[in-house]
Design an enzyme around this catalytic site. Structure first.
Site, mmCIF file in Angstrom:
data_model
loop_
_atom_site.group_PDB
_atom_site.id
_atom_site.type_symbol
_atom_site.label_atom_id
_atom_site.label_comp_id
_atom_site.label_asym_id
_atom_site.label_seq_id
_atom_site.Cartn_x
_atom_site.Cartn_y
_atom_site.Cartn_z
ATOM 1 C CB VAL A 13 40.293 0.211 43.155
ATOM 2 C CG1 VAL A 13 40.618 1.577 43.770
ATOM 3 C CG2 VAL A 13 40.544 -0.895 44.175
ATOM 4 N N GLY A 58 45.827 -1.612 37.281
ATOM 5 C CA GLY A 58 46.380 -1.497 38.625
ATOM 6 C C GLY A 58 45.312 -1.093 39.610
ATOM 7 C CD GLU A 59 42.414 2.540 39.689
ATOM 8 O OE1 GLU A 59 41.341 2.037 40.105
ATOM 9 O OE2 GLU A 59 42.449 3.479 38.883
ATOM 10 N N GLY A 60 44.508 -2.197 42.289
ATOM 11 C CA GLY A 60 43.863 -3.268 43.029
ATOM 12 C C GLY A 60 42.618 -3.764 42.330
#
Length: 351
Positions: free
Chosen positions: A96, A317-319
């Site tokens: 990210v 995930g993480e964005g």
């Protein structure tokens, strides 16, 4: 449980929607030929309330927290990875971080409840920043009782509201980090939507078949230990994580401010699910970036009756998925603002 949360107004302006659709339909192209990009342009115009939407100062915010449930072996990674990844975000080495840098997204990491004390970090222009909003160093083990007290959950919600109030711009991209938080997402989906745990629960960070079976058994214990927590906020406190609760507050505040909310994967979608059970109009402001490879995310998107932009098999995930979808939002706005109409370009329309 009660909490002071933002309330939302309906942004479904029929007149504006008709004008936007007319503009899209009369661009120099066959009707509907830009496919879902046209739907995205319409949604962005509706959220921002204009025929010439501009995405300003986009904010990628990664909410981090630890989970007592992780001690039960529901993840392939140890809890220490949560704080180590926070350091990686701030050092610029995570996915990210790279994607935010590539696309000019301001990156903020929020310590909502990581099991490590971080030193305050001075904000440096152009660099990721860390906000310390720790409720406690990780939640309790939800398989033995509530993960949070009602007061802790309300504090996390308030932190999310406060974080968004302090951010510039009109776009919020959601990210998260927390070893064990796919378990939280599965639990919230099971409890709030009645989806079976077999459909909700997947490999997370990379469990094998035996690990997934163990994870499901632990999650059944959590549902049984918190059988009375059925209302959205009660379920959030009993089953959730500090980062998920902070995300819920952030989503509600961003929706109240009529920001575009770019939802990442399974965990951020779980926060939106909770927020939408509190304020259904939240979904008017959301753009769902992708369909995760994590088992349960497709079911969660189906429950909310939303269609994501991408399907790349992501489950980081993480964005990261939100950042990857970002250029599509930029393009949709540019098409709506800048693409000529048949009339302005002097191009004949279809007979």
């Amino acid at each position: 449980m009660t909490a002071h949360l933002p309330t939302l107004a309906d942004i479904g302006d029929a007149t504006l929607t008709a004008r936007l659709q007319h503009l899209i339909d009369h661009k120099t192209k066959p009707l509907g030929s830009l496919g879902r990009l046209e739907q995205l342009a319409l949604r962005l115009g509706q959220i921002l309330g204009t025929e010439e939407p501009r995405l300003e100062q986009p904010q990628m915010v990664v909410f981090a927290g630890d989970h007592g449930l992780a001690a039960r072996g529901v993840s392939a990674y140890p809890s220490d990875v949560t704080w180590q990844m926070v350091e990686n975000f701030l050092a610029g080495g995570a996915a990210v971080s790279v994607l935010a840098r590539q696309h000019g997204l301001a990156l903020t990491v929020v310590d909502c409840g990581v099991a490590k004390a971080f030193a305050p970090r001075e904000a440096v222009p152009g660099q990721p920043r860390l906000l310390l909003r720790k409720v406690a160093p990780g939640t309790q083990d939800a398989s033995q009782g509530p993960a949070m007290t009602a007061a802790q959950c309300a504090q996390a919600l308030a932190h999310g509201v406060e974080v968004v109030r302090g951010l510039p711009g009109n776009v919020l991209l959601l990210g998260e980090m927390g070893i064990g938080n796919t378990s939280v997402a599965s639990l919230l989906l099971a409890r709030l939507a009645g989806v079976g745990l077999d459909e909700c629960t997947g490999a997370g960070t990379g469990l094998d078949d035996a690990g997934i079976a163990r994870k499901r058994a632990v999650l059944r214990q959590a549902l049984e230990a918190n059988a009375g927590a059925v209302a959205p906020l009660d379920a959030l406190a009993a089953l959730g994580g500090f980062e998920v609760a902070t995300l819920v507050g952030a989503v509600l505040q961003a929706a109240a401010e009529r920001r575009v909310i770019v939802v990442d994967g399974f965990i951020t979608s779980a926060a939106v699910l909770v927020a939408s059970r509190l304020q259904p109009l939240v979904l008017q402001r959301c753009v769902f970036a992708h369909r995760s490879g994590e088992r349960g995310h497709a079911a969660m998107l189906g429950v909310m009756q939303v269609e994501p932009l991408l399907d790349l098999g992501l489950r980081l995930g993480e964005g990261s998925g939100a950042a990857l979808a970002w250029p599509l939002l930029v393009s949709a706005c540019a098409i709506l603002r800048e693409m000529a109409s048949f009339a302005s370009a002097g191009v004949a329309e279809r007979a």
